[in-house]
Motif scaffolding. Structure first.
Motif, short mmCIF file in Angstrom:
data_model
loop_
_atom_site.label_atom_id
_atom_site.label_comp_id
_atom_site.label_asym_id
_atom_site.label_seq_id
_atom_site.Cartn_x
_atom_site.Cartn_y
_atom_site.Cartn_z
N HIS A 97 12.59 -18.61 1.62
CA HIS A 97 12.72 -18.55 3.09
C HIS A 97 13.59 -19.63 3.72
N ARG A 168 7.67 -18.39 8.91
CA ARG A 168 8.55 -19.10 7.97
C ARG A 168 9.70 -18.25 7.48
N ASP A 277 11.10 -18.60 -5.84
CA ASP A 277 10.21 -19.13 -6.90
C ASP A 277 9.14 -18.12 -7.28
C1 XUL Z 1 6.40 -17.64 -0.39
C2 XUL Z 1 6.27 -19.00 0.17
C3 XUL Z 1 6.05 -20.13 -0.76
C4 XUL Z 1 7.34 -20.82 -1.11
C5 XUL Z 1 7.00 -22.10 -1.86
O1 XUL Z 1 6.44 -16.65 0.58
O2 XUL Z 1 6.38 -19.21 1.34
O3 XUL Z 1 5.38 -19.72 -1.92
O4 XUL Z 1 8.18 -19.97 -1.82
O5 XUL Z 1 7.95 -22.55 -2.67
#
Ligand code: XUL
Length: 529
Positions: A97, A168, A277
């Motif tokens: 994000h 986010r 990730d």
């Molecule tokens: C997934 C999220 C978190 C980040 C952390 O939607 O917001 O898992 O990817 O790295």
């Protein structure tokens, strides 16, 4: 035998995993992790993010992520005595994000990087916005509602993009930036995700966003795998020219740019598009079939698994993403993960072994004591004003508080992943806290499922290395099955299976119902108040 390298640029640091994919020599060659705060103190981050007076605003310096790549390559080349000439392909995973805003000097700067000067020094001027909002930022509630309204409601957005508007997600973050800083938005020629930005640096040209990480933006149509014109229009003007191309997760973005080859004496390895990730962890935990789920206990705690149909939840919980294999994955995300565990540990002056003893010395169900662990604004369920809540829990009781936190986290995960429509028989556990067997026992009992530990706790970096391997073989015209790709790398550790205890499962059935009611009451109070 070919070597593949996977990076994971996470919230708190950079990890690199190299694998040997030879038929008789399959193994992980090394995994090295570096925390941003210690590796690059000049950026003054704490846990990888910039201190902010406002808890809902969470940014990080994109230059730090780039410099970490440069510094890490130098360390790896110096200290890892492998045959680097066999490096065939590199891919990566990144926190999802987060967005990087680049000005018109970016394309030329990228093309003309010189190897005898530091990367950071040569990139200082390329940003239209010096800091990047990351996944922990919850400051865009208004923008979410505006986008949802423009697109015809949250459920329409969820059907179109796989998720309702989340604070986010990149779309709402872009809308906020365009609205509050229109001059800088106008100066922005390119908006990358963390993943596509780091891939661009390695390839020396703009890399595409892969469909997996693209699903975390509220901008991509899950049906067509293209940027959605309506979603872009509802987000900000002129967005179509600023976003990079989209591409399947196994695409090759180019080959390693001269800067890296000369600066770190590396061969012209293929650069495979990076992904988020969580999609990378899906591969790194070996979830290549539909019958299991993974729980990742990291900075964020996440629950995810493969899905056949892109069916978003009826109540707006969680996300549907494109998976690295081109199918779909369902996922629910919790913000109060490892930092909440650390807060409780520190609050009671414990170390991790004291934390485990506290779990051992308290009974499952915690004699009725409950905690809603919302130290920070929470993603699932949506909680904007942080604050932990206790029920029948004495705040001075350290052991009961540790158990209340861990049970609260596990019960929230079990409750809010029900929408994925499956109760898993097996959970693949990953992330730093999966080293803790007491935590895994609570997981097994709450989910009523066997929990298996995996050989690597860095499943995102391993998944990235495996994605590099897969894409390289595909680019050579072969079509390997994912089971062949992950074989030998993600097989659960034989003697580390934790089964549910029947009596505890019964206890948690009752406790989850109480937890759900407690959560509903507090959320209702907050809405009214
Ligand atoms: C997934 C999220 C978190 C980040 C952390 O939607 O917001 O898992 O990817 O790295």
């Amino acid at each position: 035998m070919p070597i593949y390298l996977g990076f994971d640029s996470s919230t708190q640091g950079l990890t690199a995993t190299a694998i040997d994919a030879g038929a008789d020599s399959r193994r992980v060659l090394f995994t090295r992790s570096f925390g941003f705060d210690e590796l690059l103190p000049r950026y003054r981050t704490q846990h990888g993010v910039l201190p902010s007076p406002d808890p809902v605003v969470v940014h990080a310096p994109p230059l730090m992520w780039a410099e970490a790549l440069d510094v890490t390559f130098a360390v790896l080349r110096r200290e890892e005595k492998i045959d680097w000439t066999r490096l065939r392909a590199i891919s990566g995973s990144a926190q999802q994000h987060g967005s990087v805003y680049l000005n018109r000097s970016w394309p030329a700067s990228l093309r003309t990087l010189v190897p005898d000067r530091s990367l950071a020094g040569q990139l200082e001027h390329v940003f239209a916005r010096p800091t990047s909002p990351i996944w922990m930022d919850t400051s865009t509630m208004a923008e979410c509602r505006q986008i949802e309204q423009a697109l015809g409601g949250w459920d329409t957005v969820a059907r179109l993009t796989g998720s309702r508007c989340y604070e986010r997600f990149t779309g709402a973050q872009i809308r906020k930036f365009a609205g509050r800083e229109p001059e800088r938005y106008a100066e922005t020629v390119r908006i990358h995700l963390v993943s596509s930005w780091l891939a661009s640096l390695l390839a020396g040209r703009d890399a595409p966003i892969d469909h997996g990480d693209g699903s975390g933006m509220n901008l991509m149509s899950l049906a067509s795998l293209q940027w959605s014109d309506e979603a872009m229009h509802a987000t900000a003007d002129g967005l179509d020219t600023k976003l990079p191309a989209l591409a399947p997760p196994w695409s090759i973005a180019g080959s390693l740019a001269a800067f890296w080859m000369e600066r770190h004496a590396l061969p012209p390895a293929r650069i495979v598009v990076w992904s988020g990730d969580n999609p990378c962890s899906l591969i790194g935990t070996g979830l290549v079939r539909e019958n299991s789920m993974a729980v990742s206990l990291g900075t964020s705690d996440t629950v995810f698994g493969l899905m056949t149909e892109p069916q978003p939840s009826a109540d707006g919980t969680g996300h549907v993403f494109v998976s690295p294999s081109g199918g779909y994955m369902g996922m629910t995300v919790f913000k109060n993960g490892s930092l909440a565990r650390e807060r409780i540990r520190d609050m009671y002056g414990l170390d991790w072994s004291g934390f485990s003893s506290a779990l051992r010395s308290t009974p499952p169900g915690n004699t009725g004591s409950l905690m809603l662990p919302w130290f920070d604004p929470e993603i699932t369920p949506p909680v904007h004003v942080p604050g932990i809540r206790r029920r029948e829990l004495n705040p001075e009781d350290a052991a009961a508080s540790v158990r209340a936190l861990v049970e609260g986290q596990m019960m929230a995960m079990a409750l809010h992943s029900r929408w994925m429509g499956r109760s898993p028989n097996i959970i693949h556990a990953t992330g730093g806290a999966s080293a803790n067997r007491e935590i895994l026992q609570v997981m097994a009992d709450v989910f009523d499922s066997t929990v298996v530990e995996l050989p690597s706790r860095n499943s995102a970096a391993l998944g990235a290395a495996l994605r590099a391997y897969h894409a390289d073989v595909v680019a050579d015209g072969r079509n390997p099955g994912w089971e062949d790709i992950v074989r030998g790398f993600t097989d659960p550790v034989a003697d580390r299976r934790i089964g549910p205890v029947a009596a505890n499962v019964t206890t948690y059935r009752r406790t989850i119902a109480r937890y759900e009611e407690f959560e509903r009451e507090v959320l209702g109070e907050r809405k009214r108040g």
